[in-house]
Motif scaffolding. Structure first.
Motif, PDB file in Angstrom:
ATOM      1  N   PHE A 271      24.199  62.431  24.803  1.00  4.88           N
ATOM      2  CA  PHE A 271      25.077  62.110  23.678  1.00  4.88           C
ATOM      3  C   PHE A 271      24.241  61.751  22.448  1.00  4.88           C
ATOM      4  O   PHE A 271      23.050  61.480  22.537  1.00  4.88           O
ATOM      5  CB  PHE A 271      26.012  60.946  24.030  1.00  4.88           C
ATOM      6  CG  PHE A 271      25.299  59.651  24.349  1.00  4.88           C
ATOM      7  CD1 PHE A 271      24.939  58.751  23.350  1.00  4.88           C
ATOM      8  CD2 PHE A 271      24.992  59.317  25.669  1.00  4.88           C
ATOM      9  CE1 PHE A 271      24.281  57.565  23.633  1.00  4.88           C
ATOM     10  CE2 PHE A 271      24.334  58.129  25.972  1.00  4.88           C
ATOM     11  CZ  PHE A 271      23.977  57.262  24.950  1.00  4.88           C
TER      12      PHE A 271
ATOM     13  N   ASP B  52      28.963  69.363  21.759  1.00  7.46           N
ATOM     14  CA  ASP B  52      29.964  69.519  20.700  1.00  7.46           C
ATOM     15  C   ASP B  52      29.356  69.495  19.299  1.00  7.46           C
ATOM     16  O   ASP B  52      30.045  69.801  18.322  1.00  7.46           O
ATOM     17  CB  ASP B  52      31.011  68.398  20.788  1.00  7.46           C
ATOM     18  CG  ASP B  52      31.797  68.430  22.081  1.00  7.46           C
ATOM     19  OD1 ASP B  52      32.004  69.537  22.607  1.00  7.46           O
ATOM     20  OD2 ASP B  52      32.198  67.355  22.572  1.00  7.46           O
TER      21      ASP B  52
ATOM     22  N   ASP C 262      32.672  54.683  24.825  1.00  5.37           N
ATOM     23  CA  ASP C 262      33.489  54.462  23.631  1.00  5.37           C
ATOM     24  C   ASP C 262      33.782  52.980  23.418  1.00  5.37           C
ATOM     25  O   ASP C 262      33.737  52.483  22.284  1.00  5.37           O
ATOM     26  CB  ASP C 262      34.794  55.246  23.723  1.00  5.37           C
ATOM     27  CG  ASP C 262      34.579  56.749  23.612  1.00  5.37           C
ATOM     28  OD1 ASP C 262      33.513  57.147  23.097  1.00  5.37           O
ATOM     29  OD2 ASP C 262      35.457  57.515  24.036  1.00  5.37           O
ATOM     30  N   GLN C 263      34.091  52.268  24.496  1.00  3.82           N
ATOM     31  CA  GLN C 263      34.396  50.850  24.377  1.00  3.82           C
ATOM     32  C   GLN C 263      33.181  50.064  23.905  1.00  3.82           C
ATOM     33  O   GLN C 263      33.291  49.125  23.101  1.00  3.82           O
ATOM     34  CB  GLN C 263      34.890  50.304  25.729  1.00  3.82           C
ATOM     35  CG  GLN C 263      35.351  48.852  25.688  1.00  3.82           C
ATOM     36  CD  GLN C 263      36.502  48.635  24.716  1.00  3.82           C
ATOM     37  OE1 GLN C 263      37.418  49.458  24.603  1.00  3.82           O
ATOM     38  NE2 GLN C 263      36.456  47.532  23.977  1.00  3.82           N
TER      39      GLN C 263
ATOM     40  N   ARG D 271      25.544  65.131  30.042  1.00  3.97           N
ATOM     41  CA  ARG D 271      25.432  63.673  29.992  1.00  3.97           C
ATOM     42  C   ARG D 271      24.710  63.169  28.740  1.00  3.97           C
ATOM     43  O   ARG D 271      24.585  61.973  28.527  1.00  3.97           O
ATOM     44  CB  ARG D 271      24.691  63.154  31.239  1.00  3.97           C
ATOM     45  CG  ARG D 271      25.441  63.412  32.536  1.00  3.97           C
ATOM     46  CD  ARG D 271      24.801  62.671  33.699  1.00  3.97           C
ATOM     47  NE  ARG D 271      23.580  63.300  34.173  1.00  3.97           N
ATOM     48  CZ  ARG D 271      22.415  62.656  34.353  1.00  3.97           C
ATOM     49  NH1 ARG D 271      22.328  61.364  34.069  1.00  3.97           N
ATOM     50  NH2 ARG D 271      21.363  63.306  34.799  1.00  3.97           N
TER      51      ARG D 271
ATOM     52  N   ASN E 126      30.761  59.460  32.758  1.00  2.00           N
ATOM     53  CA  ASN E 126      31.137  60.306  31.630  1.00  2.00           C
ATOM     54  C   ASN E 126      30.813  59.576  30.333  1.00  2.00           C
ATOM     55  O   ASN E 126      30.991  58.361  30.241  1.00  2.00           O
ATOM     56  CB  ASN E 126      32.635  60.621  31.697  1.00  2.00           C
ATOM     57  CG  ASN E 126      33.054  61.655  30.673  1.00  2.00           C
ATOM     58  OD1 ASN E 126      33.153  61.369  29.480  1.00  2.00           O
ATOM     59  ND2 ASN E 126      33.310  62.872  31.140  1.00  2.00           N
ATOM     60  N   ILE E 127      30.348  60.325  29.330  1.00  2.00           N
ATOM     61  CA  ILE E 127      29.939  59.680  28.077  1.00  2.00           C
ATOM     62  C   ILE E 127      31.103  58.979  27.373  1.00  2.00           C
ATOM     63  O   ILE E 127      30.888  58.073  26.575  1.00  2.00           O
ATOM     64  CB  ILE E 127      29.279  60.688  27.110  1.00  2.00           C
ATOM     65  CG1 ILE E 127      30.253  61.795  26.732  1.00  2.00           C
ATOM     66  CG2 ILE E 127      28.015  61.266  27.697  1.00  2.00           C
ATOM     67  CD1 ILE E 127      29.707  62.712  25.645  1.00  2.00           C
ATOM     68  N   ARG E 128      32.341  59.370  27.694  1.00  2.00           N
ATOM     69  CA  ARG E 128      33.496  58.708  27.085  1.00  2.00           C
ATOM     70  C   ARG E 128      33.601  57.242  27.534  1.00  2.00           C
ATOM     71  O   ARG E 128      34.274  56.446  26.902  1.00  2.00           O
ATOM     72  CB  ARG E 128      34.788  59.446  27.435  1.00  2.00           C
ATOM     73  CG  ARG E 128      34.861  60.858  26.846  1.00  2.00           C
ATOM     74  CD  ARG E 128      35.402  60.859  25.409  1.00  2.00           C
ATOM     75  NE  ARG E 128      34.596  60.185  24.426  1.00  2.00           N
ATOM     76  CZ  ARG E 128      33.595  60.739  23.727  1.00  2.00           C
ATOM     77  NH1 ARG E 128      33.245  61.976  23.953  1.00  2.00           N
ATOM     78  NH2 ARG E 128      32.949  60.048  22.815  1.00  2.00           N
ATOM     79  N   GLU E 129      32.903  56.886  28.615  1.00  2.00           N
ATOM     80  CA  GLU E 129      32.897  55.502  29.072  1.00  2.00           C
ATOM     81  C   GLU E 129      32.154  54.596  28.088  1.00  2.00           C
ATOM     82  O   GLU E 129      32.258  53.374  28.165  1.00  2.00           O
ATOM     83  CB  GLU E 129      32.250  55.407  30.453  1.00  2.00           C
ATOM     84  CG  GLU E 129      33.015  56.134  31.553  1.00  2.00           C
ATOM     85  CD  GLU E 129      32.300  56.043  32.892  1.00  2.00           C
ATOM     86  OE1 GLU E 129      31.945  54.917  33.293  1.00  2.00           O
ATOM     87  OE2 GLU E 129      32.094  57.102  33.528  1.00  2.00           O
TER      88      GLU E 129
ATOM     89  N   MET F 144      29.135  61.204  20.457  1.00  2.15           N
ATOM     90  CA  MET F 144      29.397  62.643  20.459  1.00  2.15           C
ATOM     91  C   MET F 144      28.519  63.310  21.505  1.00  2.15           C
ATOM     92  O   MET F 144      27.320  63.030  21.594  1.00  2.15           O
ATOM     93  CB  MET F 144      29.079  63.249  19.086  1.00  2.15           C
ATOM     94  CG  MET F 144      30.019  62.849  17.980  1.00  2.15           C
ATOM     95  SD  MET F 144      31.595  63.726  18.031  1.00  2.15           S
ATOM     96  CE  MET F 144      31.070  65.396  17.668  1.00  2.15           C
ATOM     97  N   SER F 145      29.096  64.193  22.300  1.00  4.52           N
ATOM     98  CA  SER F 145      28.306  64.994  23.232  1.00  4.52           C
ATOM     99  C   SER F 145      27.476  65.998  22.444  1.00  4.52           C
ATOM    100  O   SER F 145      27.960  66.584  21.467  1.00  4.52           O
ATOM    101  CB  SER F 145      29.228  65.731  24.201  1.00  4.52           C
ATOM    102  OG  SER F 145      28.499  66.705  24.941  1.00  4.52           O
TER     103      SER F 145
ATOM    104  N   LYS G  34      30.324  55.822  16.884  1.00  3.50           N
ATOM    105  CA  LYS G  34      31.034  56.725  17.781  1.00  3.50           C
ATOM    106  C   LYS G  34      30.031  57.487  18.644  1.00  3.50           C
ATOM    107  O   LYS G  34      28.848  57.573  18.306  1.00  3.50           O
ATOM    108  CB  LYS G  34      31.884  57.728  16.983  1.00  3.50           C
ATOM    109  CG  LYS G  34      32.910  57.094  16.077  1.00  3.50           C
ATOM    110  CD  LYS G  34      33.590  58.118  15.186  1.00  3.50           C
ATOM    111  CE  LYS G  34      34.489  59.043  15.952  1.00  3.50           C
ATOM    112  NZ  LYS G  34      35.267  59.925  15.047  1.00  3.50           N
TER     113      LYS G  34
END
Length: 793
Positions: free
Chosen positions: A58, A270, A242-243, A56, A237-240, A266-267, A264
């Motif tokens: 980022f 990664d 992005d918006q 979780r 999820n951390i992709r939430e 990034m986890s 942006k």
């Protein structure tokens, strides 16, 4: 039954010492390399996975949008505050601003002051940093870190500064500027983290720094080491996010260019293997290293199969007798598998010992701290057990099945050569595969070495030679330092500047040309430097004149790329024209020849220079050729007289350029080492094949010699087999190696040309190694008495 199998296997292996030792050596070397590769891969794939909230956590990064996009790992300082106030999904957020080098001063028990130059250890952090990452305390806590002038140390740093004394309440001084009180001691951080700073000072202290305080609330820029870390609430999820980052581009834009910063998420899982925003351990390199490990095992298994099948002809009568006395195929199969298991078991022990002994050297090469203890050792033992079973069945199954199926009548008669004919093609396929792997690895080594040589011999566009750089800790004394250093015999030139021509530290500014209404779609690398800069580094003017002495921005020098990006036809067109770089406006008085301002993997940037003294951070000294030791001693004496409260450190430009190639150097060492071992193990396979061929053709050689054949003719009988296999392997390996190495070279803007010479050299090396390996056996067989050869068959 099992004990009987093992007893028979041990007895048989002890009688075939050469065969046994060759197999154990080949398998042992391969296993040792695989274990080392396993340790390396496990280490680099486990970075920051130990954090309890790792999935979780980022980091906010950004693309700097100019004429293209420039990946950037930093974020503006207000980012964490903005996330805390505007992101409902956020659990925690914190800023961390690291400094590459700091001077730590500590008062010792005798009243004196001990000084330490700490590299990549110090960072300013917000308190929530300790809630995001797992940073357990052994003393104190971080509660007071919301106050200025407080600091948390790791246990090792506390011991370094204060010995066995209680560190809580003690004071360290940073850069002769901030006195920081120790309020907590952390457990030492593990090696597998990229967030490794172990001197963590309060973010609030930065507000007392006039040169920094304004940037804490500004969206106009960011340092590369200015990280924003956060953790999203459980169940999300951390992709939430992005918006939200898309919205931040509009709600928190760069003041002068709305689309300049593209935020942006990034986890942190990664970041370690990300080549653009992260820490640069390329996944392609990890995959390549893993493939080399697999190649080593395949090569070792092929060796075993070849030598086992060669030995099978000598054991035909034994198998025939055993079958005649009632042994079943199943019993014979497991007897031969027991022999394989003993060889693999001995190889595992030898390989484990080799890996243990080689690990310190590997750590020295890679500047790592890889260990074989604790959880790593447990994983290694499990891996070794699985590897042992896998090798036993991969290497032993085919020879065991082949021998167990021998016809007892044919075996007792000694006529297995004819019966074994069908198996020759399989052995040729295996050895061709082995040759292909060897040639791919040899080509890889040659290409990596050639690129390294190209980089080392490349014209960087400036003179690195005998240039030494020193830090400028206090700007008030830098002019006096320059004057005193210039008087030293052996010093050719002294320049004050921001950074040398090639540097990992760069400052980019917007550009507005003449009367154009809008700024250019690209940034210039701004390098403040005095009028001695060109002379000191051997930079060449292609148009106009050098900068005049001064301490403010009154005029600019630019490079050829700067001119090209403005779409001007020639360098002369830019001379005496006004340009705005950042917030400074002045005329361009000269154009310098392009030079590489960072590694060869990156294109040359547009560069500007001015005599803005407030930007100077480095003193560069060009030495007269000769013995530098006495000159360096005088330079140190002068520097320490000017800055007695600071830590003296010198860096030669050759060392700086070497840092740019550190990753390539590591890759070259690993590839050379493991590829060399793989080729050596492959040579053992050739020995096995030649043993089979000589045994099978011994009667034929006797007949040929009786009929008048000479030694060269006999040698050609064997040589043509290997040459044919090598040529087939070369045809298979070349397209694979070309694709892989072309793909690798594409990461370099400036690279050597991959031509046919590399592939032909690989073919020549393979032929040479093959002929050398089997030459002694072939010559010995060719010189044997034909009468003895015919009598013994």
């Amino acid at each position: 039954m099992i004990v009987n199998y093992l007893r028979l296997a041990l007895r048989k292996l002890s009688k075939q010492r050469e065969y046994t030792l060759l197999n154990i050596l080949g398998l042992g070397l391969s296993i040792a390399c695989c274990l080392l590769i396993f340790i390396f891969l496990r280490h680099h794939t486990s970075f920051d996975t130990y954090h309890s909230k790792a999935d979780r956590i980022f980091q906010v990064v950004m693309d700097i949008k100019t004429e293209g996009t420039f990946p950037f790992s930093g974020a503006p300082s207000p980012m964490a505050d903005a996330l805390r106030s505007e992101c409902a999904l956020l659990e925690r957020a914190a800023m961390r601003s690291a400094q590459d080098e700091v001077l730590i001063s500590v008062t010792n028990a005798h009243g004196g002051v001990d000084k330490y130059k700490e590299k990549e250890h110090f960072a300013w952090v917000e308190p929530d940093y300790f809630e995001i990452l797992d940073l357990p305390f052994v003393q104190g806590n971080y509660a007071g870190l919301n106050e200025p002038n407080t600091v948390v140390l790791s246990a090792s740093m506390a011991s370094k500064y204060f010995g066995s004394a209680d560190p809580l309440g003690k004071v360290i001084r940073v850069n002769n500027e901030d006195n920081l009180k120790v309020i907590g001691i952390l457990k030492d951080l593990p090696a597998n983290t990229d967030y490794h700073h172990n001197i963590l000072a309060s973010w609030a202290t930065l507000k007392s720094h006039p040169e920094v305080a304004e940037s804490l609330t500004s969206w106009s820029g960011a340092r590369g080491e200015n990280y924003c870390l956060g953790v999203i609430k459980a169940g999300h999820n951390i992709r939430e996010l992005d918006q939200l980052m898309m919205q931040f581009r509009q709600s928190h834009p760069h003041p002068e260019s709305k689309d300049l910063f593209q935020y942006k998420i990034m986890s942190i899982l990664d970041m370690h293997s990300d080549m653009e925003y992260g820490f640069g351990m390329d996944k392609k390199f990890l995959w390549a290293l893993g493939l080399i490990g697999i190649f080593l095992l395949v090569t070792a298994c092929v060796n075993f199969v070849n030598m086992a099948t060669a030995q099978a002809l000598h054991r035909g009568r034994e198998v025939g007798v055993r079958k005649s006395l009632g042994s079943t195929q199943r019993q014979l199969f497991w007897q031969f598998m027991a022999e394989t298991g003993l060889v693999v078991g001995a190889s595992l022990i030898i390989g484990f010992g080799m890996a243990w002994l080689a690990l310190p050297q590997l750590n020295a090469w890679l500047e790592e701290d890889l260990q074989m203890n604790g959880a790593v050792l447990a994983n290694l033992l499990v891996f070794s057990g699985v590897l042992g079973l896998l090798l036993t069945f991969l290497a032993g199954a085919y020879p065991a099945i082949m021998q167990a199926r021998f016809n007892p009548v044919t075996a007792i008669k000694g006529s297995l050569e004819k019966a074994a004919g069908g198996g020759i093609s399989l052995r040729k396929i295996l050895v061709t595969t082995q040759f292909s792997i060897s040639q791919v690895l040899i080509i890889g080594v040659l290409v990596v070495t050639a690129q390294m040589k190209f980089a080392q011999e490349a014209d960087w566009g400036f003179r690195p030679g005998t240039v030494v750089t020193l830090e400028l800790p206090e700007k008030a004394k830098m002019k006096s330092l320059q004057q005193q250093l210039a008087k030293i015999a052996g010093v050719a030139s002294v320049s004050l500047c921001y950074q040398p021509p090639a540097s990992s530290s760069n400052n980019f500014q917007g550009v507005q040309w003449e009367n154009r209404p809008e700024a250019e779609a690209w940034l210039a690398n701004d390098k403040p430097a005095d009028e001695k800069y060109l002379e000191t580094f051997g930079l060449t003017l292609v148009a106009g004149r050098n900068l005049q002495a001064g301490d403010t921005t009154r005029e600019f020098l630019v490079n050829e790329t700067f001119v090209k990006k403005l779409n001007l036809a020639s360098p002369e067109e830019i001379l005496n024209k006004q340009v705005v770089i950042g917030t400074e406006k002045a005329a361009v008085v000269g154009v310098i020849k392009d030079y590489h301002n960072w590694s060869l993997s990156e294109p040359i940037a547009a560069i500007s220079m001015s005599t803005r003294a407030e930007g100077y951070a480095t003193c560069a000294i060009q030495l007269v050729p000769g013995n530098p030791a006495p000159v360096m001693a005088q330079i140190r004496e002068v520097w320490e007289a000017h800055f007695p409260d600071h830590y003296y450190e010198q860096t030669f430009m050759d060392e700086r350029l070497g840092d740019f190639m550190a990753t390539e150097t590591m890759i070259m060492r690993l590839v050379r080492t493991f590829a060399g071992i793989a080729v050596f193990v492959g040579c053992l396979g050739l020995y096995g094949l030649s043993t089979f061929m000589i045994t099978r053709k011994r009667k034929e050689m006797g007949i040929r010699k009786t009929l008048g054949a000479n030694v060269p003719g006999i040698l050609w009988l064997f040589g043509r087999e290997y040459i044919r296999l090598i040529l087939i392997a070369f045809a298979l390996a070349t397209p694979v190696a070309w694709w892989a190495m072309s793909h690798w070279l594409n990461d370099y803007t400036y690279r050597f040309t991959l031509g046919a010479g590399v592939f032909l050299l690989s073919l020549g090396i393979t032929l040479g190694l093959a002929l050398f390996t089997v030459g002694s056996q072939s010559i010995k067989a060719a010189l044997d008495n034909p009468v003895e050869a015919l009598r013994s068959v």
